[in-house]
Design a protein around this motif. Structure first.
Motif, PDB file in Angstrom:
ATOM      1  N   GLY A 166       0.792  -1.227   0.000  1.00  0.00           N
ATOM      2  CA  GLY A 166       0.000   0.000   0.000  1.00  0.00           C
ATOM      3  C   GLY A 166       0.822   1.273   0.000  1.00  0.00           C
ATOM      4  O   GLY A 166       0.403   2.300  -0.508  1.00  0.00           O
ATOM      5  N   ILE A 167       2.016   1.218   0.604  1.00  0.00           N
ATOM      6  CA  ILE A 167       2.944   2.354   0.588  1.00  0.00           C
ATOM      7  C   ILE A 167       4.322   1.823   0.200  1.00  0.00           C
ATOM      8  O   ILE A 167       4.537   0.606   0.190  1.00  0.00           O
ATOM      9  CB  ILE A 167       3.029   3.068   1.967  1.00  0.00           C
ATOM     10  CG1 ILE A 167       3.447   2.066   3.062  1.00  0.00           C
ATOM     11  CG2 ILE A 167       1.718   3.738   2.315  1.00  0.00           C
ATOM     12  CD1 ILE A 167       3.730   2.722   4.407  1.00  0.00           C
ATOM     13  N   CYS A 168       5.244   2.735  -0.109  1.00  0.00           N
ATOM     14  CA  CYS A 168       6.558   2.233  -0.518  1.00  0.00           C
ATOM     15  C   CYS A 168       7.366   1.755   0.692  1.00  0.00           C
ATOM     16  O   CYS A 168       7.042   2.043   1.842  1.00  0.00           O
ATOM     17  CB  CYS A 168       7.308   3.260  -1.352  1.00  0.00           C
ATOM     18  SG  CYS A 168       7.914   4.650  -0.452  1.00  0.00           S
ATOM     19  N   SER A 169       8.400   0.993   0.407  1.00  0.00           N
ATOM     20  CA  SER A 169       9.180   0.300   1.442  1.00  0.00           C
ATOM     21  C   SER A 169       9.746   1.263   2.485  1.00  0.00           C
ATOM     22  O   SER A 169       9.949   2.445   2.216  1.00  0.00           O
ATOM     23  CB  SER A 169      10.341  -0.466   0.798  1.00  0.00           C
ATOM     24  OG  SER A 169       9.877  -1.306  -0.225  1.00  0.00           O
ATOM     25  N   ARG A 170      10.016   0.725   3.645  1.00  0.00           N
ATOM     26  CA  ARG A 170      10.602   1.489   4.752  1.00  0.00           C
ATOM     27  C   ARG A 170      11.916   0.833   5.190  1.00  0.00           C
ATOM     28  O   ARG A 170      12.122  -0.358   4.982  1.00  0.00           O
ATOM     29  CB  ARG A 170       9.642   1.523   5.947  1.00  0.00           C
ATOM     30  CG  ARG A 170       8.275   2.175   5.665  1.00  0.00           C
ATOM     31  CD  ARG A 170       8.433   3.611   5.255  1.00  0.00           C
ATOM     32  NE  ARG A 170       7.218   4.410   5.358  1.00  0.00           N
ATOM     33  CZ  ARG A 170       6.613   4.992   4.327  1.00  0.00           C
ATOM     34  NH1 ARG A 170       7.070   4.787   3.098  1.00  0.00           N
ATOM     35  NH2 ARG A 170       5.551   5.768   4.510  1.00  0.00           N
ATOM     36  N   ARG A 171      12.780   1.639   5.823  1.00  0.00           N
ATOM     37  CA  ARG A 171      14.003   1.065   6.394  1.00  0.00           C
ATOM     38  C   ARG A 171      13.650   0.389   7.715  1.00  0.00           C
ATOM     39  O   ARG A 171      13.044   0.999   8.588  1.00  0.00           O
ATOM     40  CB  ARG A 171      15.070   2.144   6.620  1.00  0.00           C
ATOM     41  CG  ARG A 171      16.436   1.549   6.985  1.00  0.00           C
ATOM     42  CD  ARG A 171      17.464   2.615   7.324  1.00  0.00           C
ATOM     43  NE  ARG A 171      17.830   3.445   6.198  1.00  0.00           N
ATOM     44  CZ  ARG A 171      18.627   3.080   5.188  1.00  0.00           C
ATOM     45  NH1 ARG A 171      19.129   1.871   5.164  1.00  0.00           N
ATOM     46  NH2 ARG A 171      18.908   3.910   4.215  1.00  0.00           N
ATOM     47  N   GLN A 172      14.022  -0.884   7.836  1.00  0.00           N
ATOM     48  CA  GLN A 172      13.718  -1.652   9.050  1.00  0.00           C
ATOM     49  C   GLN A 172      14.780  -1.391  10.122  1.00  0.00           C
ATOM     50  O   GLN A 172      15.820  -0.798   9.848  1.00  0.00           O
ATOM     51  CB  GLN A 172      13.662  -3.150   8.715  1.00  0.00           C
ATOM     52  CG  GLN A 172      12.731  -3.491   7.555  1.00  0.00           C
ATOM     53  CD  GLN A 172      11.296  -3.055   7.793  1.00  0.00           C
ATOM     54  OE1 GLN A 172      10.713  -3.351   8.826  1.00  0.00           O
ATOM     55  NE2 GLN A 172      10.719  -2.340   6.826  1.00  0.00           N
ATOM     56  N   LYS A 173      14.501  -1.879  11.323  1.00  0.00           N
ATOM     57  CA  LYS A 173      15.448  -1.657  12.434  1.00  0.00           C
ATOM     58  C   LYS A 173      16.831  -2.230  12.143  1.00  0.00           C
ATOM     59  O   LYS A 173      17.846  -1.719  12.609  1.00  0.00           O
ATOM     60  CB  LYS A 173      14.893  -2.271  13.729  1.00  0.00           C
ATOM     61  CG  LYS A 173      13.738  -1.481  14.339  1.00  0.00           C
ATOM     62  CD  LYS A 173      13.422  -1.947  15.758  1.00  0.00           C
ATOM     63  CE  LYS A 173      12.423  -1.035  16.444  1.00  0.00           C
ATOM     64  NZ  LYS A 173      11.072  -1.090  15.855  1.00  0.00           N
ATOM     65  N   ASP A 174      16.872  -3.324  11.355  1.00  0.00           N
ATOM     66  CA  ASP A 174      18.180  -3.926  11.043  1.00  0.00           C
ATOM     67  C   ASP A 174      18.864  -3.253   9.839  1.00  0.00           C
ATOM     68  O   ASP A 174      19.896  -3.714   9.364  1.00  0.00           O
ATOM     69  CB  ASP A 174      18.034  -5.429  10.783  1.00  0.00           C
ATOM     70  CG  ASP A 174      17.181  -5.738   9.547  1.00  0.00           C
ATOM     71  OD1 ASP A 174      16.699  -4.787   8.895  1.00  0.00           O
ATOM     72  OD2 ASP A 174      16.994  -6.934   9.242  1.00  0.00           O
ATOM     73  N   GLY A 175      18.249  -2.163   9.347  1.00  0.00           N
ATOM     74  CA  GLY A 175      18.874  -1.405   8.255  1.00  0.00           C
ATOM     75  C   GLY A 175      18.441  -1.833   6.858  1.00  0.00           C
ATOM     76  O   GLY A 175      18.756  -1.156   5.876  1.00  0.00           O
ATOM     77  N   THR A 176      17.733  -2.967   6.753  1.00  0.00           N
ATOM     78  CA  THR A 176      17.308  -3.420   5.421  1.00  0.00           C
ATOM     79  C   THR A 176      16.109  -2.588   4.943  1.00  0.00           C
ATOM     80  O   THR A 176      15.361  -2.034   5.754  1.00  0.00           O
ATOM     81  CB  THR A 176      16.893  -4.906   5.434  1.00  0.00           C
ATOM     82  OG1 THR A 176      15.858  -5.084   6.421  1.00  0.00           O
ATOM     83  CG2 THR A 176      18.070  -5.816   5.771  1.00  0.00           C
ATOM     84  N   ILE A 177      15.969  -2.501   3.633  1.00  0.00           N
ATOM     85  CA  ILE A 177      14.825  -1.808   3.030  1.00  0.00           C
ATOM     86  C   ILE A 177      13.795  -2.871   2.669  1.00  0.00           C
ATOM     87  O   ILE A 177      14.078  -3.784   1.898  1.00  0.00           O
ATOM     88  CB  ILE A 177      15.244  -1.033   1.758  1.00  0.00           C
ATOM     89  CG1 ILE A 177      16.435  -0.108   2.046  1.00  0.00           C
ATOM     90  CG2 ILE A 177      14.054  -0.271   1.191  1.00  0.00           C
ATOM     91  CD1 ILE A 177      16.198   0.933   3.108  1.00  0.00           C
TER      92      ILE A 177
END
Length: 275
Positions: A166-177
């Motif tokens: 529904g929205i574009c990707s976010r940076r996760q806590k471990d740094g991955t997109i």
């Protein structure tokens, strides 16, 4: 859908439409900033130059305009356009703009434009794109009609191209997109209408600034501020190479009662990230 003029995207008019008489109280520096961030003049110049193109032709013109190089792996996994079946095509959404354009160009060319996007209704402001869209406005009055709009899409004779996050990707806590957890709608509708699911992974990412802003916005603001910057991010990605990996279709019968629709959505999302 509006007419294409030399000023198709007009922030002043959009504010008037949304706010009425109150629009005049919006500070002029804020309006100027908005025009700059959404690249109003650049976008309007492109829309004007490409005004004779529509649908897949317009998407391919967009890919050329953004100087995108697409490295496609697994093209043989896309079902034949002549097999008489309809598919749900799902992808991660790392860029929030250019990836949608590029994937539409690939799918549109392969299936002779017989596909539709389920997209945010703001994109209906792009006349070349609008004929390929089934618009969703989850925030406004149309949200009540959301199930009916999705139903109409799946009952149509078009392949559906969806971004279940529904929205574009976010940076996760471990740094991955990575995308946020996917909505289960595509599972439920694919089972209901007997559509196999084609998983696609689109490589790429936005700027570090974008992810900081998105995380801040998601946490502290009642609206998606990062979305305003998606056009700016699109221009930052001009001239780059993106890898598109297409997986084998997953039969709709896979999605049985052994998992909930949400768990099956997670299952497909995990497949996409392993491609």
């Amino acid at each position: 859908m509006g007419q294409i003029t030399e000023k198709t995207i007009d922030i002043d008019n959009i504010l008037k439409d949304k706010m009425g008489a109150k629009a005049k109280w919006v500070p002029r520096p804020l309006v100027s900033w908005l025009k700059r961030v959404i690249h109003q003049d650049q976008v309007n110049a492109y829309l004007w130059d490409s005004r004779n193109k529509v649908g897949t032709d317009w998407l391919e013109e967009c890919v050329r305009y953004l100087q995108m190089t697409l490295e496609i792996k697994g093209m043989e996994n896309l079902p034949s356009k002549d097999d008489g079946r309809l598919y749900t095509i799902v992808s991660n959404h790392p860029l929030g703009g250019a990836d949608g354009v590029a994937l539409g160009a690939i799918i549109g060319r392969h299936f002779d434009s017989r596909f539709r996007y389920l997209v945010n209704d703001l994109l209906m402001n792009l006349p070349g794109l609008a004929p390929l869209c089934i618009p969703i406005n989850k925030t406004g009055h149309q949200s009540r009609n959301f199930p009916a709009i999705v139903k109409a899409g799946f009952e149509s004779q078009y392949h559906m191209l969806m971004y279940p996050a529904g929205i574009c990707s976010r940076r996760q806590k471990d740094g991955t997109i990575r995308d946020i957890p996917w909505s289960k709608t595509f599972i439920q509708k694919s089972v209901e209408y007997h559509r196999d699911v084609v998983p696609i992974h689109f490589g790429g990412q936005n700027s570090p600034f974008f992810y900081k802003l998105a995380n801040f916005s998601d946490k502290y603001l009642p609206f998606n501020l990062a979305m305003i910057y998606l056009v700016d991010e699109m221009y930052k990605n001009v001239g780059k190479t993106f890898e598109v990996r297409i997986g084998k279709p997953i039969p709709w019968q896979t999605f049985d009662k052994s998992k909930t629709p949400r768990q099956w959505a997670q299952y497909v999302q995990d497949i996409v990230y392993k491609l």
